[in-house]
Design a protein around this motif. Structure first.
Motif, short mmCIF file in Angstrom:
data_model
loop_
_atom_site.label_atom_id
_atom_site.label_comp_id
_atom_site.label_asym_id
_atom_site.label_seq_id
_atom_site.Cartn_x
_atom_site.Cartn_y
_atom_site.Cartn_z
N ALA A 99 65.03 82.17 47.82
CA ALA A 99 65.16 83.06 48.98
C ALA A 99 64.99 82.29 50.29
O ALA A 99 65.37 82.78 51.35
N GLU A 100 64.42 81.10 50.20
CA GLU A 100 64.27 80.20 51.36
C GLU A 100 63.61 80.85 52.57
O GLU A 100 64.06 80.68 53.71
N THR A 101 62.54 81.60 52.32
CA THR A 101 61.79 82.19 53.43
C THR A 101 60.62 81.27 53.79
O THR A 101 60.12 80.54 52.94
N PRO A 102 60.15 81.31 55.04
CA PRO A 102 59.00 80.48 55.42
C PRO A 102 57.73 80.90 54.68
O PRO A 102 56.85 80.09 54.42
N VAL A 103 57.65 82.20 54.35
CA VAL A 103 56.45 82.74 53.73
C VAL A 103 56.79 83.43 52.41
O VAL A 103 57.84 84.07 52.28
N VAL A 104 55.91 83.28 51.43
CA VAL A 104 56.03 84.01 50.17
C VAL A 104 54.75 84.80 49.96
O VAL A 104 53.65 84.29 50.21
N CYS A 105 54.89 86.06 49.52
CA CYS A 105 53.72 86.87 49.21
C CYS A 105 53.73 87.17 47.72
O CYS A 105 54.67 87.78 47.20
N LEU A 106 52.68 86.73 47.03
CA LEU A 106 52.59 86.93 45.58
C LEU A 106 51.65 88.08 45.25
O LEU A 106 50.62 88.24 45.89
N VAL A 107 52.01 88.83 44.22
CA VAL A 107 51.08 89.86 43.76
C VAL A 107 50.38 89.34 42.51
O VAL A 107 51.01 88.82 41.59
N ALA A 108 49.04 89.46 42.54
CA ALA A 108 48.23 88.97 41.43
C ALA A 108 47.29 90.08 40.97
O ALA A 108 46.83 90.88 41.78
N LYS A 109 46.99 90.11 39.67
CA LYS A 109 46.03 91.09 39.17
C LYS A 109 44.63 90.63 39.57
O LYS A 109 44.30 89.45 39.45
N SER A 110 43.80 91.57 40.03
CA SER A 110 42.42 91.20 40.39
C SER A 110 41.42 92.16 39.77
O SER A 110 40.25 92.17 40.12
N ASP A 111 41.88 92.96 38.82
CA ASP A 111 41.04 93.96 38.13
C ASP A 111 41.02 93.58 36.66
O ASP A 111 42.09 93.52 36.02
N VAL A 112 39.82 93.30 36.13
CA VAL A 112 39.73 92.79 34.75
C VAL A 112 40.40 93.70 33.73
O VAL A 112 40.99 93.24 32.75
N ARG A 113 40.39 95.01 33.97
CA ARG A 113 40.99 95.93 32.99
C ARG A 113 42.51 95.77 32.99
O ARG A 113 43.16 95.84 31.95
#
Lengths: 524, 524
Positions: A99-113
């Protein structure tokens, strides 16, 4: 261009906002929305999920040559590498780079369940997924933000894994760790406490992303800012799944005018209302008149109750000067109409009532009588203006005299449904009979009347119905209720609204139509 | 009945909510709204401003005999005596007593600038106005609450006068001092700080009333509760002036499910969605699908993304079990959900679909096609039941065959407005021509059709229209929009609702009428 030191206003209309039931942006729409967001000075525009959604892949490709942004940078959204897969082998991650964008936003799991039950992996692997993906993108020259999904619910279940995810992200080179209230169940006091606690345990820029399931998305975001967050996420008009997201416009207006944080460049705030409405148009969603700051009614005051006071000191009644966000104050004429309301309204409509105190009194009485019969002028400025002007000494004669009209709907043997109307009127002493068809009895009547008047008043050729609202009042059983009709009319340049009330829906519509055409001829 | 020890949920839909642009409740509407609010267990219903508004005076008079409340008590709203006038000589105050409510809520100025510039009196006289009026009403056996108008803005200008007003009110016998953010400019952190400070300076029950101008009304109210307030004010669906008020339903749902405060009796919370929608109907305002807790989309999840996960552990994705507030989870856009909905609905309507899997599939497809055209069966159970039964193998033939119909409205030379309709139908092989009049084109059509069928189906003699709602969908300029009509029909025993959709309002109404009469003959 946003620098590292500045406060981040991050808009995700084109990614999270697009999840709203009923929204479907074309690529052209997405480019237009991005330009509009840039005009209010947001720092980051999350454009979509390349690889996962074909329209988003196309958007980023076209944006490279077609999108020139003055204030914002473009962000591509995606997820961390999949569990058990090497980051360089994950096509989703490659799509983010493509996508060649200056910024990338990643989604990550942060809830153990969620890590265990939804991803079906271990906490260690989850941390590795975050670290690997962030490091990989940073190595390729991207600025990386990480959305910690379900952060607050996860924090309640186990406060350590969310913090571990944040540390893994920052250690790998991420610039922002965004705490997301993904299920939207938080209240501001709780958000403030969690953010303060996280702030004390983790270095690095923290962000906030709130959903509106408890009706507190904006408030939660502001509470997070007070507790140390310097990156807020929102969507235009709060569009999003379920109850929606935090409204970017309310966030920006509150941060600047209530919290004294200059989060957008000078000159951008007065564009808020225009941009809010323009994005609603692109989304094909009716603007919310009651939306904070930018709604058409956001600064509209009712009641003779304090109309006199408003004239003296508007700041006693407005929490903000409406012009700051590109809006304005309106006085509504209502059941509580007193002389002050009528005078103020007259001034707003450009009708000079000085020296006509008796006229004002008569108008007040007339409005009260009509309103008791079901008329309402609040939303029908053009009808009210005509009523005012007709009460003045030099009032002009009506546009025409009605002899009779007839309108019909026929469902024929062949199954066709046809509406036809005939009007017989006297225009400047000449008797005119005009018949026309339409897609309903009122539309046919409108066409017939305009046809009867257009040679005498040629500008009516550019006039047409823009909207038609019907409200049945006080149903009294089979004997019938009163019907109130509001008609929006346009000449291609602007719009005006007129009203009509009668037991018969067609007669009520007739009144509104006559006012609409009279207004078109006299005041447009 | 609310006792002194309980938390106060105070609803002002009928007074402050009615200030919303476009709302105009009839007295019958107000009584219906009051009954609905009672069903969700609010403790106080502010019914209006007697004396100032004729409809409100009438409401309180009729309420005495017509309104039987299980949970709530009725409140009359008004202002303190006017400056320089003795309380026993003030007709506004007498009107409050004449309303004969157990509780009176007075609005008092608590901002020095308003006292001086709007009321044009002294701070001492303002305190006397409060004390005199409260004492007078208490002496007449009323419980008195005092709304301290512009409290927070006033507190910023001069923190002492607001506190003095509260003390004067409590000393004179008032039960609650309500801190009102009248201009709506506060944020939750600031509200919490002011409330905590006031709490430390004044004894007596404190209340909170927030407007939504910053988008924080609900959050502000909850922050106030956390800081010591035990009386919250809201309106149904947040209706009110400008950006509206705090939404009573969100307040109640948050207080009970997020803050653990049992502010309404058991069994009331699941009524929230139904009551929210019913009050929207009475206000003639389209329900907000994205409203927190009660919106149709509030718990709707886009399938594909996590549909499988949701089935396993819904609590991982919902901040609350939707059934708690009478809502449900919807999975959007999957064939599986479509079939399940149809089967469930069929069971609910008493239609046996066992062994008719193919029928279910055809109905799902048909409903999708119709909904894309603007049909909606959510509020039209009778039309949906007819559609279901018509898809079954043993479906009965239609009630009649339509040959043609015609309906007209004529405004004659003498000024009379007459509606007439003629239907030509075949009933059991016999051709029938029937003409009737009515007070509108649809009413005339309904009378003509019933007249044509009544000798063959005598029970239609007891059937009549109870209500008629029109909604214009997706206006596309002069070429006309789609019209959706909902018709409520009654036989004196019960009511049923049918729907019709077409570009032509009369043809749309025809469909709804035919369904209504068919249902009357077959299933009543």
């Amino acid at each position: 261009m946003a620098t590292d030191a500045s406060f981040h206003v991050f808009d995700t209309t084109l990614r999270d906002g697009a999840q709203r039931e009923g929204i479907s942006f074309s690529v052209a729409d997405k480019l237009a929305v991005a330009r509009l967001l840039d005009e209010i000075g947001v720092g980051y525009i999350e454009g979509g999920w390349p690889g996962a959604l074909p329209k988003d892949t196309e958007f980023f490709a076209r944006a490279r040559t077609e999108l020139k942004l003055r204030h914002a940078v473009l962000v591509a959204f995606g997820s961390t590498r999949r569990a058990g897969v090497r980051v360089e082998d994950d096509p989703q991650v490659q799509a983010l780079l493509d996508a060649e964008t200056p910024v990338v936003c990643l989604v990550a799991k942060s809830d153990v369940r969620h890590v265990r039950e939804a991803l079906r992996t271990t906490l260690e692997e989850n941390l590795a997924m975050v670290a690997d993906t962030v490091a990989h993108l940073v190595a390729h020259g991207r600025r990386v933000f990480v959305d910690c999904e379900h952060f607050f619910d996860g924090y309640a279940a186990d406060p350590d894994h969310g913090v571990a995810v944040l540390r893994a992200a920052f250690d790998a080179g991420a610039e922002v760790g965004v705490l997301c209230d993904t299920n939207g169940g938080m209240l501001p006091m709780g958000v403030g406490r969690v953010v303060a606690d996280v702030r004390s345990r983790v270095d690095g820029r923290l962000g906030i992303h709130c959903q509106d399931d408890t009706g507190c998305a904006v408030a939660n975001s502001l509470a997070a800012v007070e507790a140390g967050v310097t990156h807020v996420q929102g969507t235009a008009n709060g569009y999003g799944e379920r109850a929606g997201n935090a409204d970017t416009f309310a966030l920006v207006a509150n941060l600047v005018t209530k919290m004294g944080l200059p989060v957008v460049p000078d000159g951008c705030l007065p564009e808020l209302q225009r941009v809010s409405h323009a994005i609603a148009e692109l989304a094909n969603i009716a603007p919310d008149d009651h939306q904070p700051f930018v709604g058409a009614s956001a600064f509209a005051h009712k009641a003779g109750l304090h109309a006199s006071a408003i004239k003296v000191s508007p700041e006693l009644y407005n929490h903000l000067d409406p012009a700051v966000v590109g809006n304005d104050m309106r006085i509504l004429v209502t059941e509580m109409a007193g002389r002050a309301s009528v005078e103020l309204k007259g001034r707003e409509l450009g009708v000079d009532l000085d020296g006509h105190g008796d006229v004002v009194g008569r108008v007040v009485d007339r409005v009260k009588v009509l309103e008791a019969e079901g008329w309402s002028f609040e939303a029908a400025d053009a009808s009210f203006e005509l009523l005012l002007r007709a009460a003045l000494p030099e009032a002009p004669p009506p546009l025409f005299e009605l002899e009779s009209y007839k309108t019909s709907v026929e469902h024929s043997r062949t199954g066709d449904v046809v509406s036809e109307a005939t009007v017989k009127v006297h225009v400047d002493g000449e008797r005119v009979i005009s018949t026309a068809e339409g897609n309903g009895p009122v539309n046919a009547l409108d066409n017939a009347l305009r046809q009867a008047l257009v040679s005498r008043h040629p500008r009516l050729a550019d006039v047409s119905l823009a909207d038609y609202k019907v409200r049945i009042l006080g149903w009294k059983g089979g004997t019938g209720a009163t019907t109130r009709v509001l008609v929006d009319t346009t000449d291609g340049v602007g719009e005006w609204t007129t009203v009509g009330v009668h037991a018969n829906i067609v007669e009520a519509s007739w009144h509104a139509l006559v006012d609409a055409l009279t207004y078109a001829v006299r005041h447009r």
